[in-house]
Every structure is written in C-alpha cells, then in structure tokens.
Scaffold this motif. Structure first.
Motif, PDB file in Angstrom:
ATOM      1  N   PRO A 176       0.850  -1.198   0.000  1.00  0.00           N
ATOM      2  CA  PRO A 176       0.000   0.000   0.000  1.00  0.00           C
ATOM      3  C   PRO A 176       0.881   1.241   0.000  1.00  0.00           C
ATOM      4  CG  PRO A 176       0.075  -0.975   2.173  1.00  0.00           C
ATOM      5  CD  PRO A 176       0.810  -1.910   1.253  1.00  0.00           C
ATOM      6  N   ARG A 177       0.386   2.327  -0.505  1.00  0.00           N
ATOM      7  CA  ARG A 177       1.180   3.556  -0.575  1.00  0.00           C
ATOM      8  C   ARG A 177       0.962   4.466   0.626  1.00  0.00           C
ATOM      9  NH1 ARG A 177       5.245   1.955  -2.563  1.00  0.00           N
ATOM     10  NH2 ARG A 177       4.836   0.721  -4.354  1.00  0.00           N
ATOM     11  N   TRP A 178       0.054   4.105   1.507  1.00  0.00           N
ATOM     12  CA  TRP A 178      -0.126   4.869   2.732  1.00  0.00           C
ATOM     13  C   TRP A 178      -0.596   3.918   3.817  1.00  0.00           C
ATOM     14  CZ3 TRP A 178      -4.032   5.811   6.238  1.00  0.00           C
ATOM     15  CH2 TRP A 178      -3.767   6.803   7.190  1.00  0.00           C
ATOM     16  N   VAL A 179      -0.003   4.014   4.968  1.00  0.00           N
ATOM     17  CA  VAL A 179      -0.373   3.163   6.092  1.00  0.00           C
ATOM     18  C   VAL A 179      -0.415   4.023   7.343  1.00  0.00           C
ATOM     19  CG1 VAL A 179       0.299   1.200   7.527  1.00  0.00           C
ATOM     20  CG2 VAL A 179       0.703   1.134   5.081  1.00  0.00           C
ATOM     21  N   GLN A 180      -1.469   3.895   8.096  1.00  0.00           N
ATOM     22  CA  GLN A 180      -1.559   4.607   9.364  1.00  0.00           C
ATOM     23  C   GLN A 180      -0.385   4.169  10.234  1.00  0.00           C
ATOM     24  OE1 GLN A 180      -5.197   3.900  11.410  1.00  0.00           O
ATOM     25  NE2 GLN A 180      -4.813   5.456  12.958  1.00  0.00           N
ATOM     26  N   GLY A 181       0.304   5.107  10.806  1.00  0.00           N
ATOM     27  CA  GLY A 181       1.433   4.770  11.663  1.00  0.00           C
ATOM     28  C   GLY A 181       2.776   4.975  11.002  1.00  0.00           C
ATOM     29  N   ILE A 182       2.805   5.037   9.688  1.00  0.00           N
ATOM     30  CA  ILE A 182       4.048   5.336   8.974  1.00  0.00           C
ATOM     31  C   ILE A 182       3.898   6.748   8.420  1.00  0.00           C
ATOM     32  CG2 ILE A 182       5.548   4.778   7.035  1.00  0.00           C
ATOM     33  CD1 ILE A 182       4.814   1.878   7.378  1.00  0.00           C
ATOM     34  N   CYS A 199      10.535   5.836   2.071  1.00  0.00           N
ATOM     35  CA  CYS A 199      11.641   4.888   1.947  1.00  0.00           C
ATOM     36  C   CYS A 199      11.294   3.555   2.593  1.00  0.00           C
ATOM     37  CB  CYS A 199      12.927   5.461   2.538  1.00  0.00           C
ATOM     38  SG  CYS A 199      12.873   5.716   4.313  1.00  0.00           S
ATOM     39  N   TRP A 200      10.333   3.529   3.535  1.00  0.00           N
ATOM     40  CA  TRP A 200       9.907   2.268   4.134  1.00  0.00           C
ATOM     41  C   TRP A 200       9.417   1.306   3.065  1.00  0.00           C
ATOM     42  CZ3 TRP A 200       8.491   0.717   9.392  1.00  0.00           C
ATOM     43  CH2 TRP A 200       9.063   1.527  10.370  1.00  0.00           C
ATOM     44  N   TYR A 201       8.658   1.825   2.113  1.00  0.00           N
ATOM     45  CA  TYR A 201       8.111   0.947   1.079  1.00  0.00           C
ATOM     46  C   TYR A 201       9.229   0.372   0.227  1.00  0.00           C
ATOM     47  CZ  TYR A 201       3.904   3.172   2.667  1.00  0.00           C
ATOM     48  OH  TYR A 201       2.895   3.633   3.461  1.00  0.00           O
ATOM     49  N   THR A 254       3.458  -2.639  11.917  1.00  0.00           N
ATOM     50  CA  THR A 254       4.436  -1.547  11.820  1.00  0.00           C
ATOM     51  C   THR A 254       4.885  -1.032  13.182  1.00  0.00           C
ATOM     52  OG1 THR A 254       2.688   0.109  11.654  1.00  0.00           O
ATOM     53  CG2 THR A 254       3.557  -0.795   9.586  1.00  0.00           C
ATOM     54  N   LYS A 255       4.298  -1.524  14.267  1.00  0.00           N
ATOM     55  CA  LYS A 255       4.716  -1.087  15.601  1.00  0.00           C
ATOM     56  C   LYS A 255       5.876  -1.947  16.085  1.00  0.00           C
ATOM     57  CE  LYS A 255       0.765   1.303  17.423  1.00  0.00           C
ATOM     58  NZ  LYS A 255      -0.160   1.423  18.529  1.00  0.00           N
ATOM     59  N   GLN A 256       6.964  -1.926  15.320  1.00  0.00           N
ATOM     60  CA  GLN A 256       8.185  -2.653  15.622  1.00  0.00           C
ATOM     61  C   GLN A 256       9.346  -1.765  15.169  1.00  0.00           C
ATOM     62  OE1 GLN A 256       8.170  -6.986  14.473  1.00  0.00           O
ATOM     63  NE2 GLN A 256       6.608  -6.280  13.046  1.00  0.00           N
ATOM     64  N   SER A 257      10.525  -2.097  15.638  1.00  0.00           N
ATOM     65  CA  SER A 257      11.709  -1.401  15.131  1.00  0.00           C
ATOM     66  C   SER A 257      11.918  -1.802  13.669  1.00  0.00           C
ATOM     67  CB  SER A 257      12.938  -1.780  15.948  1.00  0.00           C
ATOM     68  OG  SER A 257      13.276  -3.144  15.715  1.00  0.00           O
ATOM     69  N   ASP A 292      13.246  -5.282  13.421  1.00  0.00           N
ATOM     70  CA  ASP A 292      12.234  -6.301  13.657  1.00  0.00           C
ATOM     71  C   ASP A 292      11.256  -6.413  12.491  1.00  0.00           C
ATOM     72  OD1 ASP A 292      13.333  -7.095  16.073  1.00  0.00           O
ATOM     73  OD2 ASP A 292      12.050  -5.778  17.265  1.00  0.00           O
ATOM     74  N   ILE A 293      10.950  -5.295  11.830  1.00  0.00           N
ATOM     75  CA  ILE A 293      10.093  -5.360  10.642  1.00  0.00           C
ATOM     76  C   ILE A 293      10.798  -6.174   9.554  1.00  0.00           C
ATOM     77  CG2 ILE A 293       9.156  -3.990   8.720  1.00  0.00           C
ATOM     78  CD1 ILE A 293       8.414  -1.851  10.818  1.00  0.00           C
ATOM     79  N   ILE A 294      12.079  -5.906   9.340  1.00  0.00           N
ATOM     80  CA  ILE A 294      12.846  -6.667   8.343  1.00  0.00           C
ATOM     81  C   ILE A 294      12.875  -8.145   8.721  1.00  0.00           C
ATOM     82  CG2 ILE A 294      15.168  -7.025   7.390  1.00  0.00           C
ATOM     83  CD1 ILE A 294      15.499  -3.946   7.494  1.00  0.00           C
ATOM     84  N   ALA A 295      13.114  -8.452   9.993  1.00  0.00           N
ATOM     85  CA  ALA A 295      13.143  -9.851  10.442  1.00  0.00           C
ATOM     86  C   ALA A 295      11.776 -10.503  10.272  1.00  0.00           C
ATOM     87  CB  ALA A 295      13.602  -9.931  11.894  1.00  0.00           C
ATOM     88  N   THR A 296      10.709  -9.770  10.527  1.00  0.00           N
ATOM     89  CA  THR A 296       9.361 -10.318  10.362  1.00  0.00           C
ATOM     90  C   THR A 296       9.082 -10.633   8.901  1.00  0.00           C
ATOM     91  OG1 THR A 296       8.577  -9.117  12.309  1.00  0.00           O
ATOM     92  CG2 THR A 296       6.900  -9.878  10.754  1.00  0.00           C
TER      93      THR A 296
END
Length: 140
Positions: free
Chosen positions: A25-31, A37-39, A88-91, A94-98
C-alpha cells in the motif's frame, strides 16, 4: 572481478528481471507520509529473500498494519500468489526480520517442505536473513 562483485551483479540481474511482483500500500496509518523509503525497504527485503531462496515468478502482496495481534502472518492464495501482513509497531530491524520470517513460510509453500507448522525454521532463520540483508546493504 571479486566474489562480492559477482554476487552483487547476480543480485542486480535478479532484481531487475521482473520475475517477482510485490505490491505494498502507498499509505499506512502509523508510517509518516515522509517515510516513503519504508516501502522501498520492504520491497527490497522481499526481493532479497526471493534471491536468497531462489524463488521466482511470484506475486507477493505485503500489507502493513499499525494494530495487529502479532508481528506478522502470511498466507498462500494460489501456487504463485502469496500475501503477508506486517505490524508496523516494531523497530525497523524487527520489521525486516518479520518479513524474512514470513518469506521463509513462502519458501516452505513453494518447496512444499514443512517441518510441523514451519515456525521453528522461520524463527531460526529470520534474524540471520535480516542481518545478512542489513550487512549486504551496508546499514549500521
């Protein structure tokens, strides 16, 4: 050409081969909106895992959610279509590891190779894959 250059060239060829479709998605609540650059990172991690796991011709949907009961989950829609939901409530690590964890499940589906529910293998590999990606990108 050094071995590292050869690996980088092979990865570049794979990344540009268009054999993997990743939709985020191009927009996410919390980001924050300025954190596009997250995407790129999320898509890059999925492509890196596909390269490392020798997975091709897949359609992978990554959904990002701020509120979730777990760090991530994945599912198989068909033989070459997969999805994952990442909290998205991770470092960032941790997001990369997930994502790596869920990509291990994708590999298990593709290869039809499961031990039990597949969680032990995914847990054993997630941070090693994440750290390999982190080192490959030169992140510190």
């Amino acid at each position: 050409m050094t071995k590292q250059d050869q690996i980088t060239n092979a990865m570049d060829r794979f990344y540009n081969s268009q054999k993997i479709t990743i939709r985020t998605p191009r927009w996410v609540q919390g980001i924050p909106l300025g954190s596009r650059c997250w995407y790129h990172i999320i898509e890059d991690v999925v492509r890196y895992c596909c390269y490392r796991m020798e997975l091709e011709e897949l359609d992978i949907i990554v959904k990002l959610e701020e509120n979730s009961n777990c760090c991530g989950e994945s599912w198989q829609k068909s033989a070459n279509k997969y999805g994952m939901r990442i909290c998205t409530k991770q470092s960032l690590r941790d997001i990369i590891a997930t994502i790596c964890h869920e990509m291990v499940h994708v590999q298990q589906w593709v290869d039809d190779a499961w031990n039990g529910d597949g969680e032990r293998e995914a847990e054993d590999r997630q941070y090693q894959l994440a750290d390999d990606y982190w080192n490959w990108k030169g992140m510190e």
